[in-house]
Design a protein around this motif. Sequence first.
Motif, PDB file in Angstrom:
ATOM      1  N   LEU A   1       0.740  -1.178   0.722  1.00 53.18           N
ATOM      2  CA  LEU A   1      -0.385   0.095  -0.173  1.00 53.18           C
ATOM      3  C   LEU A   1       0.994   1.448  -0.477  1.00 53.18           C
ATOM      4  CD1 LEU A   1      -3.092  -0.748   2.540  1.00 53.18           C
ATOM      5  CD2 LEU A   1      -3.204  -0.444  -0.199  1.00 53.18           C
ATOM      6  N   SER A   2       2.076   0.648  -0.113  1.00 55.92           N
ATOM      7  CA  SER A   2       2.848   2.367   0.816  1.00 55.92           C
ATOM      8  C   SER A   2       3.387   2.979  -0.909  1.00 55.92           C
ATOM      9  CB  SER A   2       3.496   2.339   1.977  1.00 55.92           C
ATOM     10  OG  SER A   2       4.824   1.308   2.013  1.00 55.92           O
ATOM     11  N   THR A   3       4.381   1.846  -1.184  1.00 56.00           N
ATOM     12  CA  THR A   3       5.236   2.006  -2.537  1.00 56.00           C
ATOM     13  C   THR A   3       4.505   1.243  -4.462  1.00 56.00           C
ATOM     14  OG1 THR A   3       6.994   1.506  -1.199  1.00 56.00           O
ATOM     15  CG2 THR A   3       6.807   1.261  -3.673  1.00 56.00           C
ATOM     16  N   ALA A   4       4.069   2.694  -5.200  1.00 55.57           N
ATOM     17  CA  ALA A   4       3.851   1.866  -6.082  1.00 55.57           C
ATOM     18  C   ALA A   4       4.564   1.545  -7.137  1.00 55.57           C
ATOM     19  CB  ALA A   4       3.199   3.444  -6.570  1.00 55.57           C
ATOM     20  N   TYR A  57       1.400   1.674 -16.298  1.00 54.34           N
ATOM     21  CA  TYR A  57       0.294   1.816 -15.650  1.00 54.34           C
ATOM     22  C   TYR A  57       0.976   1.532 -14.457  1.00 54.34           C
ATOM     23  CZ  TYR A  57      -3.599   0.065 -12.109  1.00 54.34           C
ATOM     24  OH  TYR A  57      -4.662   0.144 -11.583  1.00 54.34           O
ATOM     25  N   VAL A  58       0.282   2.613 -13.339  1.00 57.94           N
ATOM     26  CA  VAL A  58       0.321   2.539 -12.110  1.00 57.94           C
ATOM     27  C   VAL A  58       0.140   1.799 -11.239  1.00 57.94           C
ATOM     28  CG1 VAL A  58       2.050   4.015 -10.455  1.00 57.94           C
ATOM     29  CG2 VAL A  58       2.583   4.357 -12.583  1.00 57.94           C
ATOM     30  N   TRP A  59       0.661   0.658 -10.439  1.00 54.80           N
ATOM     31  CA  TRP A  59      -0.767  -0.357  -9.230  1.00 54.80           C
ATOM     32  C   TRP A  59      -0.295   0.528  -8.030  1.00 54.80           C
ATOM     33  CZ3 TRP A  59       0.260  -6.024  -8.692  1.00 54.80           C
ATOM     34  CH2 TRP A  59      -0.811  -6.423  -7.690  1.00 54.80           C
ATOM     35  N   THR A  60      -0.873   1.795  -7.817  1.00 53.86           N
ATOM     36  CA  THR A  60      -0.875   2.688  -6.426  1.00 53.86           C
ATOM     37  C   THR A  60      -0.996   1.086  -5.272  1.00 53.86           C
ATOM     38  OG1 THR A  60      -3.460   3.191  -6.642  1.00 53.86           O
ATOM     39  CG2 THR A  60      -1.426   4.137  -7.841  1.00 53.86           C
ATOM     40  N   THR A  61      -1.486  -0.144  -5.137  1.00 53.95           N
ATOM     41  CA  THR A  61      -1.843  -0.089  -3.792  1.00 53.95           C
ATOM     42  C   THR A  61      -1.681  -2.176  -4.136  1.00 53.95           C
ATOM     43  OG1 THR A  61      -4.135   0.142  -4.683  1.00 53.95           O
ATOM     44  CG2 THR A  61      -3.729   1.717  -3.366  1.00 53.95           C
ATOM     45  N   PRO A  62      -0.802  -1.764  -4.246  1.00 53.63           N
ATOM     46  CA  PRO A  62      -0.761  -3.723  -4.753  1.00 53.63           C
ATOM     47  C   PRO A  62      -0.717  -4.327  -3.451  1.00 53.63           C
ATOM     48  CG  PRO A  62       2.146  -2.412  -4.402  1.00 53.63           C
ATOM     49  CD  PRO A  62       1.022  -1.110  -4.212  1.00 53.63           C
ATOM     50  N   SER A 117     -10.908  -1.023  -6.301  1.00 52.12           N
ATOM     51  CA  SER A 117     -11.380  -2.641  -6.489  1.00 52.12           C
ATOM     52  C   SER A 117      -9.807  -2.475  -5.936  1.00 52.12           C
ATOM     53  CB  SER A 117     -11.862  -3.207  -7.468  1.00 52.12           C
ATOM     54  OG  SER A 117     -12.311  -4.686  -6.666  1.00 52.12           O
ATOM     55  N   ASN A 118      -9.014  -2.614  -6.406  1.00 48.06           N
ATOM     56  CA  ASN A 118      -7.585  -2.952  -5.942  1.00 48.06           C
ATOM     57  C   ASN A 118      -6.974  -2.619  -4.729  1.00 48.06           C
ATOM     58  OD1 ASN A 118      -6.421  -5.380  -7.450  1.00 48.06           O
ATOM     59  ND2 ASN A 118      -7.183  -3.503  -9.004  1.00 48.06           N
ATOM     60  N   ILE A 119      -7.638  -1.001  -4.308  1.00 46.71           N
ATOM     61  CA  ILE A 119      -7.392  -0.203  -3.332  1.00 46.71           C
ATOM     62  C   ILE A 119      -7.921  -0.949  -2.206  1.00 46.71           C
ATOM     63  CG2 ILE A 119      -7.671   1.654  -1.961  1.00 46.71           C
ATOM     64  CD1 ILE A 119      -7.126   3.167  -5.104  1.00 46.71           C
ATOM     65  N   VAL A 120      -9.339  -0.551  -1.628  1.00 46.38           N
ATOM     66  CA  VAL A 120     -10.482  -1.731  -1.147  1.00 46.38           C
ATOM     67  C   VAL A 120      -9.248  -3.538  -0.795  1.00 46.38           C
ATOM     68  CG1 VAL A 120     -12.070  -2.511  -0.721  1.00 46.38           C
ATOM     69  CG2 VAL A 120     -12.280  -0.479  -1.832  1.00 46.38           C
ATOM     70  N   ALA A 121      -8.964  -4.018  -1.534  1.00 51.83           N
ATOM     71  CA  ALA A 121      -8.457  -5.633  -1.769  1.00 51.83           C
ATOM     72  C   ALA A 121      -7.096  -5.472  -0.928  1.00 51.83           C
ATOM     73  CB  ALA A 121      -8.367  -6.197  -2.998  1.00 51.83           C
ATOM     74  N   SER A 122      -6.213  -4.767  -1.405  1.00 45.71           N
ATOM     75  CA  SER A 122      -5.640  -4.374  -0.309  1.00 45.71           C
ATOM     76  C   SER A 122      -5.129  -3.511   0.453  1.00 45.71           C
ATOM     77  CB  SER A 122      -4.614  -3.220  -1.109  1.00 45.71           C
ATOM     78  OG  SER A 122      -4.121  -4.145  -2.270  1.00 45.71           O
ATOM     79  N   ALA A 124      -8.648  -4.442   2.541  1.00 43.35           N
ATOM     80  CA  ALA A 124      -8.421  -5.741   3.388  1.00 43.35           C
ATOM     81  C   ALA A 124      -7.700  -6.378   3.543  1.00 43.35           C
ATOM     82  CB  ALA A 124     -10.391  -6.209   2.242  1.00 43.35           C
ATOM     83  N   ALA A 125      -6.953  -6.938   2.938  1.00 39.76           N
ATOM     84  CA  ALA A 125      -5.726  -8.084   2.834  1.00 39.76           C
ATOM     85  C   ALA A 125      -4.937  -7.384   4.386  1.00 39.76           C
ATOM     86  CB  ALA A 125      -4.945  -8.178   2.198  1.00 39.76           C
ATOM     87  N   GLU A 126      -4.273  -6.023   4.673  1.00 34.46           N
ATOM     88  CA  GLU A 126      -3.805  -5.937   5.559  1.00 34.46           C
ATOM     89  C   GLU A 126      -4.304  -5.636   6.515  1.00 34.46           C
ATOM     90  OE1 GLU A 126      -0.797  -5.211   5.478  1.00 34.46           O
ATOM     91  OE2 GLU A 126      -0.720  -6.066   3.463  1.00 34.46           O
ATOM     92  N   LEU A 127      -5.685  -5.350   6.515  1.00 30.60           N
ATOM     93  CA  LEU A 127      -6.814  -5.262   7.936  1.00 30.60           C
ATOM     94  C   LEU A 127      -6.958  -6.707   8.424  1.00 30.60           C
ATOM     95  CD1 LEU A 127      -9.730  -3.256   6.742  1.00 30.60           C
ATOM     96  CD2 LEU A 127      -7.635  -2.844   8.570  1.00 30.60           C
ATOM     97  N   ASN A 128      -6.866  -8.193   7.756  1.00 32.18           N
ATOM     98  CA  ASN A 128      -7.173  -9.052   7.565  1.00 32.18           C
ATOM     99  C   ASN A 128      -5.907 -10.004   8.768  1.00 32.18           C
ATOM    100  OD1 ASN A 128     -10.122  -9.791   6.797  1.00 32.18           O
ATOM    101  ND2 ASN A 128      -9.572 -10.173   4.678  1.00 32.18           N
ATOM    102  N   VAL A 129      -4.624  -9.564   7.781  1.00 30.88           N
ATOM    103  CA  VAL A 129      -3.280 -10.258   8.337  1.00 30.88           C
ATOM    104  C   VAL A 129      -3.593  -9.365   9.993  1.00 30.88           C
ATOM    105  CG1 VAL A 129      -1.419  -9.648   8.012  1.00 30.88           C
ATOM    106  CG2 VAL A 129      -2.338 -10.403   6.557  1.00 30.88           C
ATOM    107  N   ALA A 130      -3.863  -8.322  10.051  1.00 34.94           N
ATOM    108  CA  ALA A 130      -3.606  -7.730  11.385  1.00 34.94           C
ATOM    109  C   ALA A 130      -4.697  -7.975  12.219  1.00 34.94           C
ATOM    110  CB  ALA A 130      -4.507  -5.825  11.571  1.00 34.94           C
TER     111      ALA A 130
END
Length: 149
Positions: A1-4, A57-62, A117-122, A124-130
């Motif tokens: 989420l922090s590096t594009a 394409y720049v993926w801002t929230t992998p 959608s990718n921002i939300v997925a990223s 959500a993944a971080e929240l699930n890990v936490a």
Amino acid sequence: LSTAVTLRAPQWQDDDEPLEFAYSYVPAALLASGNATLQTLENAAKPLAARSMTKVYVWTTPERGEWSVLCTIYDAYGAKTVLSSPLTVEAASAVQSDQINSLLTSSGAEGNNDKMSNIVASVAAELNVAAERRRRRRLSESSLATSDP
């Protein structure tokens, strides 16, 4: 989420122009198996950007994980080829809610549903890990408490 992550196909050329590019990603294990077909990749792919003439394409929230990033290139007759590149995304440092709000706002203004959608997925993944870390910590603490005499 922090590096594009910037995906590029700048030198791709074909006699049957115009060319169009679509960007997506799949779990790295899918390609590592060596049994992936084009159909398998297309079915498993999570879209990053809709098909367009844009070579960058720049993926801002992998999202955290081991991925194969795909660039599908189409010629004027619909023939296509898929290029892949491995990508490892490590855990994000603390992401501020204003950063997430800014990304969502800009994606909404662009009308870019795939990006949103990718921002939300990223996130959500971080929240699930936490949440999983907290759950494990509570289980560990409860095991220690019940084993005391």
